[in-house]
Enzyme design. Structure first.
Site, PDB file in Angstrom:
ATOM      1  N   LYS A  53       7.881   5.650   0.226  1.00 19.60           N
ATOM      2  CA  LYS A  53       8.077   4.321   0.815  1.00 19.60           C
ATOM      3  C   LYS A  53       9.350   3.692   0.253  1.00 19.60           C
ATOM      4  O   LYS A  53      10.116   3.060   0.977  1.00 19.60           O
ATOM      5  CB  LYS A  53       6.855   3.433   0.529  1.00 19.60           C
ATOM      6  CG  LYS A  53       5.625   3.900   1.310  1.00 19.60           C
ATOM      7  CD  LYS A  53       4.330   3.245   0.848  1.00 19.60           C
ATOM      8  CE  LYS A  53       3.138   3.900   1.560  1.00 19.60           C
ATOM      9  NZ  LYS A  53       1.841   3.440   1.065  1.00 19.60           N
ATOM     10  N   GLN A  97      -0.932  -0.273  -3.226  1.00 18.14           N
ATOM     11  CA  GLN A  97      -1.166   1.156  -2.989  1.00 18.14           C
ATOM     12  C   GLN A  97      -2.586   1.519  -3.416  1.00 18.14           C
ATOM     13  O   GLN A  97      -2.989   1.234  -4.540  1.00 18.14           O
ATOM     14  CB  GLN A  97      -0.128   1.977  -3.774  1.00 18.14           C
ATOM     15  CG  GLN A  97      -0.212   3.469  -3.546  1.00 18.14           C
ATOM     16  CD  GLN A  97       0.158   3.877  -2.120  1.00 18.14           C
ATOM     17  OE1 GLN A  97       1.119   3.384  -1.545  1.00 18.14           O
ATOM     18  NE2 GLN A  97      -0.624   4.771  -1.537  1.00 18.14           N
ATOM     19  N   ASP A 120       0.814  -3.735   5.320  1.00 18.84           N
ATOM     20  CA  ASP A 120      -0.118  -2.721   5.834  1.00 18.84           C
ATOM     21  C   ASP A 120      -0.886  -3.214   7.064  1.00 18.84           C
ATOM     22  O   ASP A 120      -1.557  -2.423   7.725  1.00 18.84           O
ATOM     23  CB  ASP A 120      -1.148  -2.369   4.749  1.00 18.84           C
ATOM     24  CG  ASP A 120      -0.719  -1.149   3.935  1.00 18.84           C
ATOM     25  OD1 ASP A 120       0.043  -0.323   4.475  1.00 18.84           O
ATOM     26  OD2 ASP A 120      -1.163  -1.028   2.782  1.00 18.84           O
TER      27      ASP A 120
END
Ligand code: NAD
Length: 302
Positions: A53, A97, A120
């Protein structure tokens, strides 16, 4: 032979559009966009995902503003880090995460993420926006699938779509997005009876069951579009020597299904690369909104 829905190629085309959008708008915005990935502990797979990422951020000209907390961090420590990043004006997108180290409950921590910065797209408020058809950050994996279908101009209006899996992460938002595109959607799950009879109805079949090789030729109607969200690591080929890396496979038996389908995603190289790109898209949309720039979505997504 089916058309391959090439997620790697589409992800890289979208990344080019993200880069140009940032170059065109950065002087008006006064700063580049920033994405913060918050990592807790040392789970090695998470380390790889976070590094991917961060590299993707750098490629498109976003700042990577993440933090890495030690495995023994308390829930209050993680909450304090989230609140600091929520307040940080340089952060447009923020994600925690997963998985977290044992003993930390992810739910209140995910709920603490500022919904406008929810990269997200999994905050309850943003899932509610999706349900109501309102704008907001969208869950990255299903949004990536929608982009692959749109790029290939797969007709969805009036089509029969079947989603295998009903997780909050993939299956449920996927079903909502297909329905919003005017497909008639059926969701199958681990308690569904006669899965093959359900999936054979599909013009568009999206499989997110997390079961390697679950879907074979008997599940697919000839001419269907098949999207495989599953990712599994298999032991390396024993003949490939000691340096061999694990092989990846999906929930679909690719060799069996490819001759039947009209289009299909490979694993790897299908849905996976799109997920990271959609994370950048969510951060970019948040940056554009926060800095008074136009909405980039019609320009960057197919
Ligand atoms: P999950 O375990 O949370 O959910 C799986 C769902 O599949 C459940 O709703 C379950 O009811 C259903 N299911 C399980 N076995 C079934 C069966 N035999 N028949 C029908 N339905 C069945 O998993 P998830 O988080 O939704 O992820 C699914 C898969 O997608 C996993 O392999 C995961 O690694 C992968 N994934 C990939 C990406 C990506 O970027 N490509 C992103 C997220 C998840």
């Amino acid at each position: 032979m089916a058309t391959r829905l090439d997620g790697r190629a589409l992800a890289s085309r979208i990344e080019e559009r993200l880069s140009s959008w940032i170059r065109e708008h950065v002087s008006r915005a006064g700063r580049p966009p920033g994405l913060a990935v918050l990592r807790v502990g040392d789970d090695p797979a998470s380390g790889v995902y976070v590094a991917n990422k961060e590299r993707a951020c750098t490629r498109v000209g976003m700042r990577s503003l993440g933090a890495h907390l030690p495995a023994h961090s308390s829930s209050a420590d993680v909450l304090a880090a989230i609140e600091r990043l929520n307040r940080d004006d340089a952060v447009d997108g923020l994600l925690l995460q997963l998985p977290l180290p044992a003993g930390l409950d992810e739910r209140p921590l995910l709920a603490a993420i500022e919904p406008a910065k929810d990269a997200d797209g999994l905050h309850a408020l943003n899932l509610g926006h999706l349900l109501r058809g309102e704008p907001g950050p969208r869950s990255c994996t299903p949004a990536g699938v929608m982009a692959l279908l749109a790029e290939q101009r797969v007709p969805l209006e009036g089509a029969r779509a079947v989603v295998v899996g009903r997780s909050i992460l993939v299956g449920r938002p996927m079903a909502l997005m297909l329905e919003a595109a005017d497909a008639t959607v059926t969701v199958a799950h681990s308690r569904s009876r006669d899965l093959a009879a359900i999936t054979r109805e599909a013009d568009v079949l999206v499989v997110a069951a997390g079961r390697p090789g679950l879907i074979g030729a008997e599940h697919v109607r000839p001419g269907a579009v098949v999207v495989d969200v599953g990712i599994h690591r298999r032991a390396p080929d024993p003949d490939a020597g000691p340096e061999a890396r694990p092989r990846l496979c999906g929930d679909v038996r690719f060799e069996e299904v490819e001759p039947l389908a009209s289009a299909i995603t490979p694993v790897p190289g299908g849905v996976g690369p799109m997920t990271v790109t959609l994370l950048l898209v969510n951060a970019l949309a948040s940056w554009s909104r926060r800095c008074g720039c136009p909405d980039p979505l019609p320009v960057v997504l197919p």
